[in-house]
Design a protein around this motif. Structure first.
Motif, PDB file in Angstrom:
ATOM      1  N   VAL A 265       0.860  -1.180   0.000  1.00 47.11           N
ATOM      2  CA  VAL A 265       0.000   0.000   0.000  1.00 47.11           C
ATOM      3  C   VAL A 265       0.895   1.228   0.000  1.00 47.11           C
ATOM      4  O   VAL A 265       1.699   1.426   0.923  1.00 47.11           O
ATOM      5  CB  VAL A 265      -0.928   0.026   1.228  1.00 47.11           C
ATOM      6  N   ALA A 266       0.781   2.054  -1.022  1.00 53.05           N
ATOM      7  CA  ALA A 266       1.528   3.307  -1.094  1.00 53.05           C
ATOM      8  C   ALA A 266       0.693   4.404  -0.440  1.00 53.05           C
ATOM      9  O   ALA A 266      -0.440   4.652  -0.855  1.00 53.05           O
ATOM     10  CB  ALA A 266       1.837   3.653  -2.542  1.00 53.05           C
ATOM     11  N   ARG A 267       1.269   5.041   0.565  1.00 51.45           N
ATOM     12  CA  ARG A 267       0.521   6.024   1.363  1.00 51.45           C
ATOM     13  C   ARG A 267       1.161   7.401   1.269  1.00 51.45           C
ATOM     14  O   ARG A 267       2.380   7.535   1.386  1.00 51.45           O
ATOM     15  CB  ARG A 267       0.501   5.571   2.827  1.00 51.45           C
ATOM     16  N   THR A 268       0.323   8.401   1.079  1.00 50.91           N
ATOM     17  CA  THR A 268       0.793   9.771   1.180  1.00 50.91           C
ATOM     18  C   THR A 268       0.117  10.475   2.350  1.00 50.91           C
ATOM     19  O   THR A 268      -1.064  10.269   2.624  1.00 50.91           O
ATOM     20  CB  THR A 268       0.560  10.571  -0.112  1.00 50.91           C
ATOM     21  N   ASP A 269       0.919  11.298   3.013  1.00 58.57           N
ATOM     22  CA  ASP A 269       0.425  12.122   4.119  1.00 58.57           C
ATOM     23  C   ASP A 269       0.423  13.596   3.752  1.00 58.57           C
ATOM     24  O   ASP A 269       0.421  14.462   4.623  1.00 58.57           O
ATOM     25  CB  ASP A 269       1.282  11.890   5.369  1.00 58.57           C
TER      26      ASP A 269
ATOM     27  N   LEU B 230       1.294   7.842  -7.179  1.00 57.30           N
ATOM     28  CA  LEU B 230       1.331   6.540  -6.514  1.00 57.30           C
ATOM     29  C   LEU B 230       0.521   5.515  -7.295  1.00 57.30           C
ATOM     30  O   LEU B 230       0.901   4.343  -7.393  1.00 57.30           O
ATOM     31  CB  LEU B 230       0.795   6.650  -5.082  1.00 57.30           C
ATOM     32  N   ALA B 231      -0.600   5.957  -7.849  1.00 57.67           N
ATOM     33  CA  ALA B 231      -1.443   5.047  -8.631  1.00 57.67           C
ATOM     34  C   ALA B 231      -0.745   4.578  -9.909  1.00 57.67           C
ATOM     35  O   ALA B 231      -1.063   3.507 -10.432  1.00 57.67           O
ATOM     36  CB  ALA B 231      -2.758   5.730  -8.977  1.00 57.67           C
ATOM     37  N   ALA B 232       0.218   5.351 -10.383  1.00 56.68           N
ATOM     38  CA  ALA B 232       0.926   4.996 -11.610  1.00 56.68           C
ATOM     39  C   ALA B 232       2.037   3.979 -11.376  1.00 56.68           C
ATOM     40  O   ALA B 232       2.628   3.468 -12.329  1.00 56.68           O
ATOM     41  CB  ALA B 232       1.513   6.251 -12.259  1.00 56.68           C
ATOM     42  N   THR B 233       2.337   3.674 -10.117  1.00 57.31           N
ATOM     43  CA  THR B 233       3.358   2.677  -9.792  1.00 57.31           C
ATOM     44  C   THR B 233       2.740   1.281  -9.762  1.00 57.31           C
ATOM     45  O   THR B 233       1.539   1.116  -9.983  1.00 57.31           O
ATOM     46  CB  THR B 233       3.991   2.974  -8.420  1.00 57.31           C
ATOM     47  N   ASP B 234       3.559   0.289  -9.429  1.00 55.31           N
ATOM     48  CA  ASP B 234       3.073  -1.081  -9.293  1.00 55.31           C
ATOM     49  C   ASP B 234       2.561  -1.376  -7.884  1.00 55.31           C
ATOM     50  O   ASP B 234       2.304  -2.547  -7.566  1.00 55.31           O
ATOM     51  CB  ASP B 234       4.178  -2.074  -9.645  1.00 55.31           C
ATOM     52  N   ALA B 235       2.415  -0.352  -7.061  1.00 55.15           N
ATOM     53  CA  ALA B 235       1.793  -0.564  -5.750  1.00 55.15           C
ATOM     54  C   ALA B 235       0.386  -1.114  -5.949  1.00 55.15           C
ATOM     55  O   ALA B 235      -0.292  -0.792  -6.931  1.00 55.15           O
ATOM     56  CB  ALA B 235       1.738   0.742  -4.966  1.00 55.15           C
ATOM     57  N   ASP B 236      -0.048  -1.958  -5.023  1.00 55.71           N
ATOM     58  CA  ASP B 236      -1.352  -2.606  -5.168  1.00 55.71           C
ATOM     59  C   ASP B 236      -2.508  -1.707  -4.784  1.00 55.71           C
ATOM     60  O   ASP B 236      -3.613  -1.835  -5.320  1.00 55.71           O
ATOM     61  CB  ASP B 236      -1.399  -3.862  -4.292  1.00 55.71           C
TER      62      ASP B 236
ATOM     63  N   VAL C 196      -9.983  11.960  -4.731  1.00 54.15           N
ATOM     64  CA  VAL C 196      -8.859  11.012  -4.757  1.00 54.15           C
ATOM     65  C   VAL C 196      -9.218   9.808  -5.612  1.00 54.15           C
ATOM     66  O   VAL C 196      -8.415   9.350  -6.431  1.00 54.15           O
ATOM     67  CB  VAL C 196      -8.477  10.590  -3.326  1.00 54.15           C
ATOM     68  N   ARG C 197     -10.450   9.309  -5.446  1.00 56.79           N
ATOM     69  CA  ARG C 197     -10.895   8.174  -6.255  1.00 56.79           C
ATOM     70  C   ARG C 197     -10.797   8.506  -7.744  1.00 56.79           C
ATOM     71  O   ARG C 197     -10.431   7.662  -8.563  1.00 56.79           O
ATOM     72  CB  ARG C 197     -12.338   7.833  -5.881  1.00 56.79           C
ATOM     73  N   GLY C 198     -11.080   9.732  -8.067  1.00 63.20           N
ATOM     74  CA  GLY C 198     -11.043  10.145  -9.464  1.00 63.20           C
ATOM     75  C   GLY C 198      -9.646  10.141 -10.066  1.00 63.20           C
ATOM     76  O   GLY C 198      -9.484   9.815 -11.245  1.00 63.20           O
ATOM     77  N   VAL C 199      -8.622  10.478  -9.278  1.00 62.52           N
ATOM     78  CA  VAL C 199      -7.271  10.570  -9.842  1.00 62.52           C
ATOM     79  C   VAL C 199      -6.519   9.250  -9.787  1.00 62.52           C
ATOM     80  O   VAL C 199      -5.540   9.072 -10.529  1.00 62.52           O
ATOM     81  CB  VAL C 199      -6.425  11.670  -9.153  1.00 62.52           C
ATOM     82  N   VAL C 200      -6.945   8.297  -8.943  1.00 66.82           N
ATOM     83  CA  VAL C 200      -6.209   7.031  -8.875  1.00 66.82           C
ATOM     84  C   VAL C 200      -6.705   6.021  -9.903  1.00 66.82           C
ATOM     85  O   VAL C 200      -6.144   4.933 -10.041  1.00 66.82           O
ATOM     86  CB  VAL C 200      -6.241   6.408  -7.462  1.00 66.82           C
ATOM     87  N   GLY C 201      -7.765   6.362 -10.629  1.00 67.28           N
ATOM     88  CA  GLY C 201      -8.245   5.484 -11.689  1.00 67.28           C
ATOM     89  C   GLY C 201      -8.745   4.153 -11.160  1.00 67.28           C
ATOM     90  O   GLY C 201      -9.528   4.110 -10.205  1.00 67.28           O
ATOM     91  N   ASP C 202      -8.268   3.069 -11.747  1.00 66.38           N
ATOM     92  CA  ASP C 202      -8.721   1.732 -11.360  1.00 66.38           C
ATOM     93  C   ASP C 202      -7.946   1.161 -10.178  1.00 66.38           C
ATOM     94  O   ASP C 202      -8.228   0.048  -9.733  1.00 66.38           O
ATOM     95  CB  ASP C 202      -8.584   0.767 -12.544  1.00 66.38           C
ATOM     96  N   LYS C 203      -6.958   1.874  -9.688  1.00 66.66           N
ATOM     97  CA  LYS C 203      -6.138   1.365  -8.579  1.00 66.66           C
ATOM     98  C   LYS C 203      -6.988   1.259  -7.319  1.00 66.66           C
ATOM     99  O   LYS C 203      -7.720   2.185  -6.980  1.00 66.66           O
ATOM    100  CB  LYS C 203      -4.959   2.300  -8.324  1.00 66.66           C
ATOM    101  N   PRO C 204      -6.919   0.141  -6.581  1.00 66.15           N
ATOM    102  CA  PRO C 204      -7.657   0.030  -5.317  1.00 66.15           C
ATOM    103  C   PRO C 204      -7.296   1.156  -4.351  1.00 66.15           C
ATOM    104  O   PRO C 204      -6.141   1.599  -4.281  1.00 66.15           O
ATOM    105  CB  PRO C 204      -7.232  -1.332  -4.773  1.00 66.15           C
ATOM    106  N   LEU C 205      -8.305   1.609  -3.609  1.00 69.45           N
ATOM    107  CA  LEU C 205      -8.160   2.734  -2.695  1.00 69.45           C
ATOM    108  C   LEU C 205      -8.431   2.280  -1.267  1.00 69.45           C
ATOM    109  O   LEU C 205      -9.377   1.533  -1.008  1.00 69.45           O
ATOM    110  CB  LEU C 205      -9.141   3.842  -3.087  1.00 69.45           C
ATOM    111  N   LEU C 206      -7.591   2.733  -0.335  1.00 69.81           N
ATOM    112  CA  LEU C 206      -7.729   2.399   1.085  1.00 69.81           C
ATOM    113  C   LEU C 206      -8.097   3.650   1.864  1.00 69.81           C
ATOM    114  O   LEU C 206      -7.580   4.736   1.602  1.00 69.81           O
ATOM    115  CB  LEU C 206      -6.432   1.791   1.606  1.00 69.81           C
TER     116      LEU C 206
END
Length: 288
Positions: A150-154, A168-174, A190-200
């Motif tokens: 999980v790639a996290r930004t603060d 972060l969504a463009a990396t291979d992070a899950d 945030v959901r809009g910019v991460v595309g199909d990447k799962p969101l936590l």
């Protein structure tokens, strides 16, 4: 099937996956009766193991030893581990990831905070330059075999939050986590910019983020929800109440009525015996 693959498949399910924060083996034993996903919260571990706030005191050998004990007692549960910033150094972060994967962790969360770090819902957070964090993240991703990362930004500045979430969504992070999200509209952004990447989404009582139900989070497109501190805070309240009652009763313990949910030696022992039975069952399935 490996632990990482199992968690990855669970995250891919249509509903939001809940992972409950545990801070010691006893709290994990209780959580395991209710949920199939455990989250090793940095906040809870710093509080329980050191008696200190979540500002960077955790040493990676202590965290690794805790995860080893958890996996031994809960062989069938998902186990996501907070490793803060990877304990500063990228090489250390990779070493910890290797060790946690061998110990049976399902996944880790790696944040982009700069030291001195803070709880994700505290004020005063500072972040690393994005390029520096991405370099560390890429090293961790290259190190893991199957572990969920999980790639996290603060980040706290609005433009920077979206810039980093997209990167972060463009990396291979899950999975991507933006910690300290303040309202539902920001979850949507945030959901809009991460595309199909799962969101936590991280929920912590008294924190900066809104209190949302799992169906509400699913509707918002959140794939995973971690509940960092419900056990820790419940224990705080319950212990304080129990000792206040003991003092007011001049040291006389209350009656234990199992019919009303009272906890005494028998109930506590049964809880812990469940761990033995669970481990024996897992060994039997493995042919050990």
């Amino acid at each position: 099937m490996t632990y990482g693959t199992k968690l990855r498949e669970r995250i891919a399910a249509p509903d939001t996956t809940p992972l409950i924060g545990v801070y010691d083996m006893y709290s994990a034993s209780i959580v395991a009766r209710h949920y199939d996903g455990l989250f090793v919260s940095g906040f809870g571990f710093a509080a329980s193991f050191y008696g200190l706030p979540d500002i960077g005191f955790i040493a990676w050998p202590d965290m690794m030893a805790f995860v080893q004990r958890l996996r031994g007692a809960f062989p069938g549960h998902h186990l996501l581990v907070d490793i803060d910033d990877g304990y500063v150094d990228p090489e250390v972060a990779c070493h910890v990831v290797e060790g946690l994967e061998r110990a049976g962790a399902s996944g880790v969360i790696l944040e982009d905070q700069r030291r001195p770090r803070r709880c994700g819902h505290a004020d005063g957070k500072q972040v690393l330059p994005l390029a520096e964090y991405l370099e560390k993240l890429e090293m961790v991703l290259a190190t893991r075999t199957d572990l969920v990362v999980v790639a996290r930004t603060d980040a706290t500045e609005e433009d920077d939050i979206l810039r980093r979430a997209e990167a972060l969504a463009a990396t291979d992070a899950d999975v991507v986590l933006v910690d300290g999200v303040r309202d539902v509209e920001w979850i949507r952004r945030v959901r809009g910019v991460v595309g199909d990447k799962p969101l936590l989404f991280n929920q912590i009582a008294g924190g900066k983020s809104p209190r949302l139900s799992l169906p509400e989070l699913t509707e918002l497109g959140v794939d995973v929800a971690i509940y960092s501190t419900p056990c820790l805070f419940a224990a705080h309240r319950a212990i304080d109440d129990a000792l206040t009652g003991l003092r007011s009763a001049d040291g006389r313990l209350p009656e234990v009525d199992p019919g009303t949910g009272g906890i005494g030696v028998a109930a506590s022992t049964r809880l812990l015996e469940d761990n033995i039975a669970r481990l024996r069952s897992a060994r039997g399935r493995a042919g050990v």
